[in-house]
Design a protein around this motif. Structure first.
Motif, PDB file in Angstrom:
ATOM      1  N   UNK A 170     -43.396  36.124 -50.692  1.00 47.05           N
ATOM      2  CA  UNK A 170     -42.267  36.733 -51.406  1.00 47.05           C
ATOM      3  C   UNK A 170     -42.539  38.206 -51.661  1.00 47.05           C
ATOM      4  N   UNK A 171     -43.738  38.517 -52.100  1.00 44.76           N
ATOM      5  CA  UNK A 171     -44.117  39.897 -52.369  1.00 44.76           C
ATOM      6  C   UNK A 171     -44.082  40.741 -51.102  1.00 44.76           C
ATOM      7  N   UNK A 172     -44.592  40.173 -49.987  1.00 46.33           N
ATOM      8  CA  UNK A 172     -44.669  40.926 -48.733  1.00 46.33           C
ATOM      9  C   UNK A 172     -43.300  41.145 -48.103  1.00 46.33           C
ATOM     10  N   UNK A 173     -42.321  40.332 -48.475  1.00 45.39           N
ATOM     11  CA  UNK A 173     -40.971  40.509 -47.914  1.00 45.39           C
ATOM     12  C   UNK A 173     -40.261  41.722 -48.496  1.00 45.39           C
ATOM     13  N   UNK A 174     -40.787  42.276 -49.566  1.00 47.52           N
ATOM     14  CA  UNK A 174     -40.179  43.466 -50.150  1.00 47.52           C
ATOM     15  C   UNK A 174     -38.836  43.178 -50.777  1.00 47.52           C
ATOM     16  N   UNK A 175     -37.849  43.988 -50.406  1.00 46.67           N
ATOM     17  CA  UNK A 175     -36.519  43.871 -51.014  1.00 46.67           C
ATOM     18  C   UNK A 175     -35.623  42.861 -50.319  1.00 46.67           C
ATOM     19  N   UNK A 176     -36.137  42.214 -49.253  1.00 46.12           N
ATOM     20  CA  UNK A 176     -35.241  41.328 -48.496  1.00 46.12           C
ATOM     21  C   UNK A 176     -35.862  39.952 -48.251  1.00 46.12           C
ATOM     22  N   UNK A 177     -36.297  39.253 -49.303  1.00 48.11           N
ATOM     23  CA  UNK A 177     -36.822  37.900 -49.062  1.00 48.11           C
ATOM     24  C   UNK A 177     -35.673  36.912 -48.860  1.00 48.11           C
ATOM     25  N   UNK A 178     -35.844  35.935 -48.006  1.00 47.67           N
ATOM     26  CA  UNK A 178     -34.798  34.916 -47.845  1.00 47.67           C
ATOM     27  C   UNK A 178     -34.559  34.180 -49.160  1.00 47.67           C
ATOM     28  N   UNK A 179     -33.335  33.790 -49.376  1.00 48.84           N
ATOM     29  CA  UNK A 179     -32.987  33.103 -50.623  1.00 48.84           C
ATOM     30  C   UNK A 179     -33.748  31.785 -50.761  1.00 48.84           C
ATOM     31  N   UNK A 180     -33.998  31.119 -49.635  1.00 49.55           N
ATOM     32  CA  UNK A 180     -34.729  29.852 -49.699  1.00 49.55           C
ATOM     33  C   UNK A 180     -36.140  30.065 -50.233  1.00 49.55           C
ATOM     34  N   UNK A 181     -36.793  31.152 -49.810  1.00 48.24           N
ATOM     35  CA  UNK A 181     -38.132  31.434 -50.311  1.00 48.24           C
ATOM     36  C   UNK A 181     -38.095  31.724 -51.809  1.00 48.24           C
ATOM     37  N   UNK A 182     -37.081  32.449 -52.247  1.00 49.61           N
ATOM     38  CA  UNK A 182     -36.907  32.691 -53.685  1.00 49.61           C
ATOM     39  C   UNK A 182     -36.790  31.368 -54.441  1.00 49.61           C
ATOM     40  N   UNK A 183     -36.000  30.447 -53.871  1.00 53.17           N
ATOM     41  CA  UNK A 183     -35.784  29.162 -54.529  1.00 53.17           C
ATOM     42  C   UNK A 183     -37.078  28.367 -54.637  1.00 53.17           C
ATOM     43  N   UNK A 184     -37.886  28.380 -53.570  1.00 53.93           N
ATOM     44  CA  UNK A 184     -39.145  27.625 -53.605  1.00 53.93           C
ATOM     45  C   UNK A 184     -40.075  28.200 -54.674  1.00 53.93           C
ATOM     46  N   UNK A 185     -40.141  29.524 -54.744  1.00 52.31           N
ATOM     47  CA  UNK A 185     -41.010  30.156 -55.740  1.00 52.31           C
ATOM     48  C   UNK A 185     -40.502  29.866 -57.147  1.00 52.31           C
ATOM     49  N   UNK A 186     -39.185  29.914 -57.319  1.00 46.92           N
ATOM     50  CA  UNK A 186     -38.616  29.596 -58.632  1.00 46.92           C
ATOM     51  C   UNK A 186     -38.959  28.162 -59.027  1.00 46.92           C
ATOM     52  N   UNK A 187     -38.829  27.235 -58.089  1.00 46.39           N
ATOM     53  CA  UNK A 187     -39.126  25.830 -58.386  1.00 46.39           C
ATOM     54  C   UNK A 187     -40.598  25.646 -58.744  1.00 46.39           C
ATOM     55  N   UNK A 188     -41.488  26.343 -58.022  1.00 50.49           N
ATOM     56  CA  UNK A 188     -42.913  26.223 -58.311  1.00 50.49           C
ATOM     57  C   UNK A 188     -43.246  26.814 -59.677  1.00 50.49           C
ATOM     58  N   UNK A 189     -42.714  27.987 -59.979  1.00 49.56           N
ATOM     59  CA  UNK A 189     -43.033  28.632 -61.258  1.00 49.56           C
ATOM     60  C   UNK A 189     -42.433  27.865 -62.438  1.00 49.56           C
TER      61      UNK A 189
END
Length: 343
Positions: free
Chosen positions: A98-117
């Motif tokens: 997520x960090x390495x994607x910068x300003x354009x991470x896929x929404x699915x990756x955001x969702x996975x990180x949100x679920x984990x956190x």
């Protein structure tokens, strides 16, 4: 470089070791509980509540924005209690992508990180084509990765449910494995990460596994040292005899070297030092060597009792062997160290 932990890191170290000792003792690790067990989901939620899934998540994504130095402190504490939940994938790999994607991470990756956190999902990551799945049934979801090891092809990820069916015992009886059967069509997402950044994330994930190895080694050494102090032969604790004392001293040196190497590798990744590749390779090698030496020594010090399934010593040995195998073994790490040194 000063490897002493600062005040905040000392607090994190103390809280992590206390948490895992209280919530994941070895008697629980032996049970190899599945994710469907409510106590496993509760433990994962408690770990998230401690903030450990958010350590590497950027502040822009509601994370703590800390570094690998902090993540490795938690990973070492988890390894010491033989945690059988996918910490490295959920707390290191996904946030760093997520960090390495910068300003354009896929929404699915955001969702996975949100679920984990939030403690709602435990994600285990595997390379596409892997023959076996670790944490089978012990994670909520699998993240399949294309281009994990080959930076010449696009890095793509897809979520698939944990395969159904009974998982089998792994080499480490606290873990479960299952064959990675071909999945139906998956919804692949391309991660816009440059090859250099991909290599850094991959190295960070391996350093986290190395930190777990350090925890395993420390726990085995503590177990052996305690037994050497209390077991009496010929009127003396067996730890007073050189045959035992020297083995324990050598194991301690191996563990200490491994811990220092892992801490330097984490600092090199956090600080963007030019020798981060060499530091990570050296950390892998010393962690594998130190863990194998400490766990074998623990069994030897316990004598015939250490070889029995009822004793905990073999659990440390098998977790060390399992993690070493996942890292490619000591020979691979040593070859990498040699290649980087000659380069």
């Amino acid at each position: 470089m000063d490897f002493a932990l600062n005040d905040e890191q000392q607090m994190l170290h103390a809280s992590a070791h206390r948490f895992f000792a209280d919530h994941h003792p070895l008697v629980r690790a032996r049970r190899a509980l599945p994710w469907t067990d409510v106590t496993q989901q509760s433990l994962w939620a408690d770990m998230a509540g401690m903030g450990w899934m958010a350590l590497l998540v950027p502040e822009a994504h509601d994370g703590l924005g800390l570094g690998m130095s902090e993540a490795c402190i938690v990973a070492e504490a988890a390894g010491q209690q033989l945690l059988n939940l996918p910490l490295a994938g959920s707390a290191v790999l996904l946030p760093l992508w997520l960090q390495a994607c910068g300003d354009a991470p896929p929404e699915s990756l955001r969702d996975w990180v949100r679920a984990a956190t939030a403690g709602e999902g435990a994600f285990h990551c595997i390379a596409d084509g892997d023959g076996w799945i670790d944490h089978a049934g012990q994670a909520s979801d699998l993240v399949v990765v294309q281009g994990w090891h080959d930076d010449a092809v696009p890095l793509r990820v897809a979520l698939r449910p944990m395969p159904e069916g009974a998982a089998s015992d792994a080499l480490d009886p606290t873990l479960r494995q299952a064959p990675a059967a071909p999945a139906p069509s998956l919804a692949w997402e391309t991660l816009p990460i440059a090859p250099e950044a991909r290599a850094r994330v991959r190295a960070a994930h391996r350093v986290a596994l190395s930190a777990e190895l350090v925890g395993v080694a420390q726990a085995a050494l503590d177990l052996a040292s305690a037994y050497a102090r209390e077991r009496v032969q010929f009127g003396k604790p067996i730890g007073s005899y050189q045959a035992i004392k020297h083995q324990l001293a050598n194991a301690w040196m191996g563990v200490d070297n491994a811990r220092l190497a892992v801490r330097y590798a984490a600092a090199a990744l956090d600080g963007g030092l030019p020798d981060w590749r060499f530091a990570c390779a050296a950390a892998e090698f010393t962690a594998i060597e130190g863990a194998q030496q400490a766990t074998r020594t623990a069994i030897q010090v316990h004598g015939g009792m250490g070889f029995t399934w009822e004793h905990d010593a073999h659990l440390y040995l098998k977790r060390a062997q399992h993690l070493a195998t996942r890292l490619g073994g000591a020979s691979r790490a040593l070859d990498q160290v040699e290649a980087l040194a000659l380069a």
